[in-house]
Write a protein that holds these residues in place. Structure first.
Motif, PDB file in Angstrom:
ATOM      1  N   GLN A 249       3.880  10.557  -6.923  1.00 19.07           N
ATOM      2  CA  GLN A 249       4.186   9.212  -7.418  1.00 19.07           C
ATOM      3  C   GLN A 249       4.547   8.278  -6.268  1.00 19.07           C
ATOM      4  O   GLN A 249       4.120   7.117  -6.247  1.00 19.07           O
ATOM      5  CB  GLN A 249       5.331   9.275  -8.430  1.00 19.07           C
ATOM      6  N   SER A 250       5.319   8.785  -5.311  1.00 16.08           N
ATOM      7  CA  SER A 250       5.711   7.964  -4.165  1.00 16.08           C
ATOM      8  C   SER A 250       4.507   7.596  -3.310  1.00 16.08           C
ATOM      9  O   SER A 250       4.384   6.462  -2.841  1.00 16.08           O
ATOM     10  CB  SER A 250       6.744   8.709  -3.308  1.00 16.08           C
TER      11      SER A 250
ATOM     12  N   SER B   1       2.392   4.964  -5.049  1.00 16.65           N
ATOM     13  CA  SER B   1       3.010   3.637  -5.008  1.00 16.65           C
ATOM     14  C   SER B   1       3.195   3.148  -3.579  1.00 16.65           C
ATOM     15  O   SER B   1       3.798   2.102  -3.338  1.00 16.65           O
ATOM     16  CB  SER B   1       4.371   3.669  -5.721  1.00 16.65           C
TER      17      SER B   1
END
Length: 207
Positions: free
Chosen positions: A195-196, A199
């Motif tokens: 997810q990091s 993003s």
């Protein structure tokens, strides 16, 4: 004079303290404030100090860079290390762990025992780095682990969970339980890291 620099390679509060200490020890620097999450160092000086001097004062794992104008003087920049160079310590650690696991079984080879010992060594080695910075680790871990972010106490006990799992693998105790916990724990962390990355957030390795 006040200058703001970008510092790459910091992974925990121990790294932040190291950068602050090394820079503050330089002659001509009156104050240093390092932000781990933003990867910045605000340096106050009584004279112009080249970035090459700052870089030389830091351990090899850190890279400091900037390109700002200060009192008409241009601060020279140092090119950032490649990602492979920054990951060199991690590759070395994995190589040593592999060699140890192979050395334990090369005379009587067994993939099952090799993998169990490798996982045990993996957990013990990486828990060691976390235990070195028990105060700073939880904050770094919460940056990318969803469970640690939701339950702060999980981040605090995580290094000891790794130690326990390492011992279970090495001593062949409750292997099915250790495997299930490994899948769950590493799965949660993998989701957070993914997810990091998606993003485009900077990830500070908590270990």
């Amino acid at each position: 004079m006040k200058h703001t620099y970008t510092v790459k390679g910091m992974t925990c509060n121990g790294c932040r303290n190291s950068v602050e200490t090394k820079l503050a020890a330089l002659k001509g620097i009156t104050k240093v404030s390092v932000n781990l999450e933003e990867e910045t160092a605000v340096v106050e000086t009584s004279k112009v100090i080249s970035i090459a001097v700052l870089q030389e004062a830091l351990p090899e794992k850190f890279t400091i860079s900037n390109a700002e104008e200060v009192s008409g003087a241009t601060v020279e920049t140092v090119s950032q290390k490649s990602e492979l160079q920054q990951l060199k310590p991690l590759f070395l650690i994995f190589t040593y762990m592999l060699l140890i696991a192979i050395g334990l079984h090369y005379k009587d080879w067994s993939w099952d025992n090799f993998m169990l010992d490798f996982m045990g060594i993996f957990y013990i080695v990486f828990s060691f780095f976390k235990v070195l910075d028990l105060k700073g680790f939880p904050e770094s871990f919460k940056m990318y682990d969803p469970l640690a972010k939701a339950i702060p106490s999980y981040a605090i006990i995580y290094p000891f969970i790794e130690i326990a799992l390492g011992l279970l693998f090495l001593f062949r105790i409750q292997i099915p339980l250790a495997l299930v916990l490994t899948i769950v724990i590493l799965g949660i962390t993998t989701v957070g890291v993914t997810q990091s990355l998606l993003s485009k957030k900077a990830i500070q390795c908590a270990c």
